[in-house]
Scaffold this active site. Structure first.
Site, PDB file in Angstrom:
ATOM      1  N   ASP A  19       0.591  -1.261  -0.084  1.00  0.00           N
ATOM      2  CA  ASP A  19      -0.027  -0.158   0.114  1.00  0.00           C
ATOM      3  C   ASP A  19       0.991   1.231   0.039  1.00  0.00           C
ATOM      4  O   ASP A  19       1.456   1.550  -0.896  1.00  0.00           O
ATOM      5  CB  ASP A  19      -1.013  -0.120   1.265  1.00  0.00           C
ATOM      6  CG  ASP A  19      -1.886   1.066   1.259  1.00  0.00           C
ATOM      7  OD1 ASP A  19      -2.289   1.575  -0.002  1.00  0.00           O
ATOM      8  OD2 ASP A  19      -2.385   1.319   2.286  1.00  0.00           O
ATOM      9  N   LYS A  45      -1.250  -1.651  -4.702  1.00  0.00           N
ATOM     10  CA  LYS A  45      -2.225  -0.413  -4.748  1.00  0.00           C
ATOM     11  C   LYS A  45      -1.213   0.712  -4.998  1.00  0.00           C
ATOM     12  O   LYS A  45      -0.757   1.343  -4.027  1.00  0.00           O
ATOM     13  CB  LYS A  45      -2.749  -0.077  -3.490  1.00  0.00           C
ATOM     14  CG  LYS A  45      -4.270  -0.652  -3.458  1.00  0.00           C
ATOM     15  CD  LYS A  45      -4.616   0.238  -2.102  1.00  0.00           C
ATOM     16  CE  LYS A  45      -5.568  -0.757  -1.029  1.00  0.00           C
ATOM     17  NZ  LYS A  45      -6.119  -0.085   0.153  1.00  0.00           N
TER      18      LYS A  45
HETATM   19  P1  IMP Z   1       1.756  -0.465   3.889  1.00  0.00           P
HETATM   20  O1  IMP Z   1       2.768  -0.215   5.103  1.00  0.00           O
HETATM   21  O2  IMP Z   1       1.090   1.020   4.114  1.00  0.00           O
HETATM   22  O3  IMP Z   1       2.380  -0.668   2.552  1.00  0.00           O
HETATM   23  O4  IMP Z   1       0.889  -1.131   4.450  1.00  0.00           O
HETATM   24  C1  IMP Z   1       0.955  -2.517   4.390  1.00  0.00           C
HETATM   25  C2  IMP Z   1      -0.063  -3.377   5.201  1.00  0.00           C
HETATM   26  O5  IMP Z   1      -1.335  -2.478   5.550  1.00  0.00           O
HETATM   27  C3  IMP Z   1      -0.535  -4.493   4.603  1.00  0.00           C
HETATM   28  O6  IMP Z   1       0.318  -5.548   4.931  1.00  0.00           O
HETATM   29  C4  IMP Z   1      -1.853  -4.566   5.101  1.00  0.00           C
HETATM   30  O7  IMP Z   1      -1.893  -5.644   6.582  1.00  0.00           O
HETATM   31  C5  IMP Z   1      -2.306  -3.364   5.450  1.00  0.00           C
HETATM   32  N1  IMP Z   1      -3.277  -2.937   4.264  1.00  0.00           N
HETATM   33  C6  IMP Z   1      -3.207  -1.878   3.398  1.00  0.00           C
HETATM   34  N2  IMP Z   1      -4.212  -1.727   2.384  1.00  0.00           N
HETATM   35  C7  IMP Z   1      -5.186  -2.422   3.191  1.00  0.00           C
HETATM   36  C8  IMP Z   1      -6.566  -3.029   2.609  1.00  0.00           C
HETATM   37  O8  IMP Z   1      -6.963  -2.400   1.548  1.00  0.00           O
HETATM   38  N3  IMP Z   1      -7.080  -3.840   3.203  1.00  0.00           N
HETATM   39  C9  IMP Z   1      -6.419  -4.696   4.388  1.00  0.00           C
HETATM   40  N4  IMP Z   1      -5.399  -4.354   4.619  1.00  0.00           N
HETATM   41  C10 IMP Z   1      -4.817  -3.390   4.159  1.00  0.00           C
END
Ligand code: IMP
Ligand code: MG
Length: 183
Positions: free
Chosen positions: A106, A134
């Site tokens: 994300d 994403k």
């Molecule tokens: P990042 O550190 O922002 O890349 O987020 C990664 C983590 O956030 C993922 O491993 C998920 O656990 C959580 N996450 C991000 N987007 C979603 C979503 O749409 N649904 C559920 N969990 C999410």
């Protein structure tokens, strides 16, 4: 919808069949890349658990399986930006060829932190595999080597992904109804 969890799903984004087909392809790609390299599959808990189970069975290599838990979420749908290791590895990654298995990439905060941490611990190589990507939400310079599906900016659940620890057991990827998280 069929039951008490699926009634909170607005729409199906990726079906079970699409997931299985893509996981098979990802497994084959990993086999080709890592054959003979004694890889260590490192799953990021808890979201990876369903994907990881299918992925390692789609990749018949001699490999180890390990897990780490990291936390950047605090129960909501937005990342706090700060990452903590809440459950660490049991062994060393020195000289190992790692395959990081994530549910979703994300903002990139979690994987940027993890990659830096594991290289600092002496990992020889890191291959990042994420089921979902994403890219529109990225704030850190990190990308996946292999991604299952690129999805738009919506909060999704199922196939291991949760909202507030629920919905992980839905067998496909779905978009949650806004009412389900606005209370
Ligand atoms: P990042 O550190 O922002 O890349 O987020 C990664 C983590 O956030 C993922 O491993 C998920 O656990 C959580 N996450 C991000 N987007 C979603 C979503 O749409 N649904 C559920 N969990 C999410
Ligand atoms: Mg996760």
């Amino acid at each position: 919808m069929r039951n008490e969890i699926e009634k909170d799903i607005l729409k199906v984004l990726v079906t079970e069949e699409e997931i299985q087909k893509r996981v098979t392809e990802l497994g084959e790609a990993l086999c080709e890349k890592l054959e003979g390299k004694d890889p260590l599959f490192l799953g990021v808990l808890r979201g990876c658990f369903v994907f990881m189970a299918d992925l390692v069975r789609a990749c018949p290599l001699k490999c180890d399986v390990e897990f780490m838990a990291l936390s950047s979420y605090r129960g909501g749908t937005e990342s706090s930006g700060k990452v903590e290791i809440t459950q660490d590895l049991h062994g060393s990654v020195e000289g190992r060829n790692l395959v990081i298995v994530e549910d979703i990439l994300d903002s990139g905060t979690t994987l940027a932190f993890l990659k830096e941490t594991l290289f600092a611990r002496g990992a020889a190589s890191i291959t990042i595999v994420t089921l979902l990507d994403k890219p529109s939400r990225r704030t850190k310079a990190v990308s996946a080597d292999l991604a299952g599906f690129t999805i738009p900016d919506a909060f999704v659940v199922g196939y291991g992904l949760d909202y507030d620890q629920k919905y992980r057991n839905i067998p496909y990827i779905g978009v949650l109804r806004p009412e389900a998280y606005s209370g």
